[in-house]
Design an enzyme around this catalytic site. Structure first.
Site, PDB file in Angstrom:
ATOM      1  N   LYS A   1      -0.111  26.299 -30.186  1.00  0.00           N
ATOM      2  CA  LYS A   1       0.558  26.361 -28.880  1.00  0.00           C
ATOM      3  C   LYS A   1      -0.287  27.199 -27.940  1.00  0.00           C
ATOM      4  O   LYS A   1      -0.613  28.346 -28.237  1.00  0.00           O
ATOM      5  CB  LYS A   1       1.950  26.962 -29.032  1.00  0.00           C
ATOM      6  CG  LYS A   1       2.634  27.175 -27.689  1.00  0.00           C
ATOM      7  CD  LYS A   1       4.078  27.569 -27.840  1.00  0.00           C
ATOM      8  CE  LYS A   1       4.684  27.836 -26.477  1.00  0.00           C
ATOM      9  NZ  LYS A   1       6.105  28.184 -26.579  1.00  0.00           N
TER      10      LYS A   1
ATOM     11  N   LYS B   1       0.851  21.735 -28.627  1.00  0.00           N
ATOM     12  CA  LYS B   1       1.543  21.860 -27.344  1.00  0.00           C
ATOM     13  C   LYS B   1       0.661  22.593 -26.355  1.00  0.00           C
ATOM     14  O   LYS B   1       0.127  23.648 -26.725  1.00  0.00           O
ATOM     15  CB  LYS B   1       2.840  22.642 -27.580  1.00  0.00           C
ATOM     16  CG  LYS B   1       3.696  22.837 -26.366  1.00  0.00           C
ATOM     17  CD  LYS B   1       4.862  23.696 -26.720  1.00  0.00           C
ATOM     18  CE  LYS B   1       5.642  23.984 -25.453  1.00  0.00           C
ATOM     19  NZ  LYS B   1       6.592  25.028 -25.633  1.00  0.00           N
TER      20      LYS B   1
HETATM   21  C1  PBG Z   1       8.980  29.225 -25.247  1.00  0.00           C
HETATM   22  C2  PBG Z   1       8.919  27.771 -25.005  1.00  0.00           C
HETATM   23  C3  PBG Z   1       8.295  27.194 -23.915  1.00  0.00           C
HETATM   24  C4  PBG Z   1       8.454  25.817 -24.043  1.00  0.00           C
HETATM   25  C5  PBG Z   1       9.187  25.577 -25.207  1.00  0.00           C
HETATM   26  N1  PBG Z   1       9.461  26.799 -25.804  1.00  0.00           N
HETATM   27  C6  PBG Z   1       7.633  27.837 -22.747  1.00  0.00           C
HETATM   28  C7  PBG Z   1       6.653  28.892 -22.982  1.00  0.00           C
HETATM   29  O1  PBG Z   1       6.076  29.035 -24.052  1.00  0.00           O
HETATM   30  O2  PBG Z   1       6.414  29.653 -22.034  1.00  0.00           O
HETATM   31  C8  PBG Z   1       7.907  24.827 -23.074  1.00  0.00           C
HETATM   32  C9  PBG Z   1       8.508  23.477 -23.046  1.00  0.00           C
HETATM   33  C10 PBG Z   1       8.112  22.668 -21.875  1.00  0.00           C
HETATM   34  O3  PBG Z   1       7.335  23.096 -20.998  1.00  0.00           O
HETATM   35  O4  PBG Z   1       8.598  21.528 -21.802  1.00  0.00           O
HETATM   36  N2  PBG Z   1       9.461  29.666 -26.427  1.00  0.00           N
END
Ligand code: PBG
Length: 334
Positions: free
Chosen positions: A202, A258
């Site tokens: 991520k 991601k």
């Molecule tokens: C944070 C989390 C995020 C998303 C899912 N879980 C945002 C981040 O890491 O700041 C993003 C999902 C999306 O943008 O559709 N735990």
């Protein structure tokens, strides 16, 4: 002047196979089906539905509406739904103390959805950011996001979600060691069958922007204005391999990359390297870009959505977490 023949002879003409829809279908290498989709969904504590301004077509759903959506997912052939909470700002604090509340909106939604459509898998986000007033995924002390103290909170939250009936726990926090600790805690508490999909690779990405709007997460504060000390540097590939290797060793059943489309190279490498069920998250910013360009008539929105989903499959994704899931399943199903 005579035009020289196409070499080599007999003429290799790749276009021959593209001349009609039937032959294009016959030689097609990958296909997106409703069973490839995980529906990314936001639930809120109130009643009814609330549109998300930066994500046209996406609404925050009440627990009741989420249960109806689970039935819709089942009818559309969507195997699983990933739920994320919108929490009233007045109930957030520095440690995200209500993250593991067994009466919170997430466990209530899980129960309602499993009651309404037990055939649909429910995946929960294990992370503190929807619940903290500084917007970070962890416990913060003196501007530092504490790794091990955060894991303790995540385990409470994950066990609570498992007890509520969640099928898949998906830690999205990027703390080191959380998969192993969570797996151990699940085994110890009798949740041997609860799966873990780790947000393994991520990245600290700009493409999560509209998600903050969707779940109403706080603007990052507490002396740390970004998530770069825990999420990955978008410039790195080899590190993604190390992240995923660790999560698999610690007990992840499935892994995720991601964001999605800008990171297809990472997805392909991870599939080649580990042969694990590997998922792509087509995140909020990717959704918003397609919708915005489509609304302006700058791209053909429907074709762009389907092409983006096809790209994930081609790159080796076992499935795609996407806000487009219900629309796409309707389009692709039948
Ligand atoms: C944070 C989390 C995020 C998303 C899912 N879980 C945002 C981040 O890491 O700041 C993003 C999902 C999306 O943008 O559709 N735990």
């Amino acid at each position: 002047m005579t035009v020289p023949p196409l070499a080599p002879y007999p003429a290799t003409r790749l276009r021959r196979l593209r001349q009609a829809d039937w032959t294009r279908r016959l030689v097609r290498e990958t296909q997106v089906m409703p069973s490839d989709l995980i529906w990314s969904m936001v639930v809120h504590e109130g009643e009814g539905t609330v549109p998300v301004a930066s994500m046209p077509g996406v609404e925050r759903l009440s627990v009741k509406e989420a249960a109806k959506a689970a039935v819709r997912a089942r009818d559309l052939g969507i195997p699983a739904i990933a739920i994320f909470p919108h929490i009233d700002p007045s109930r957030k604090d520095a440690t995200g103390s209500i993250a593991a509340d067994p009466d919170g909106v997430i466990p209530r939604a899980v129960k309602a959805m499993k009651d309404a459509a037990p055939e649909v898998g429910i995946m929960c986000d294990v992370a503190l950011d929807p619940f903290t007033d500084h917007g970070h995924d962890g416990v913060v002390e003196g501007g530092r996001i504490l790794n091990d103290a955060t894991i303790e909170r995540l385990i409470e939250q994950g066990l609570m979600q498992a007890a509520a009936g969640a099928d898949i726990l998906a830690p999205s926090d990027m703390m080191d060691g959380r998969i192993g600790r969570l797996r151990g805690a699940l085994e110890g508490d009798g949740f041997q069958d609860t799966m873990i999909m780790s947000y393994a690779a991520k990245y600290a990405s700009a493409f999560y922007g509209p998600y903050r709007d969707a779940i109403g997460s706080a603007k990052l504060s507490a002396g740390q204005g970004d998530k770069k000390t825990y999420q990955m540097d978008p410039a790195n590939t080899e590190e993604a391999i190390r992240e995923v290797a660790l999560d698999i060793a610690e007990g992840a059943d499935m892994v995720m990359v991601k964001p999605g489309l800008p990171y297809l190279d990472i997805l392909r490498r991870l599939v080649d390297e580990f042969r694990m069920p590997t998922y792509a998250f087509q995140v909020s910013g990717e959704y918003a870009m397609i919708k915005a360009a489509g609304a302006n008539g700058w791209i053909d929105e429907e074709r762009a959505i389907l092409e983006s989903l096809a790209a994930f499959k081609r790159a080796g994704a076992a499935g795609i977490i996407t806000y487009f899931a219900p629309w796409a399943a309707e389009k692709l199903g039948g």
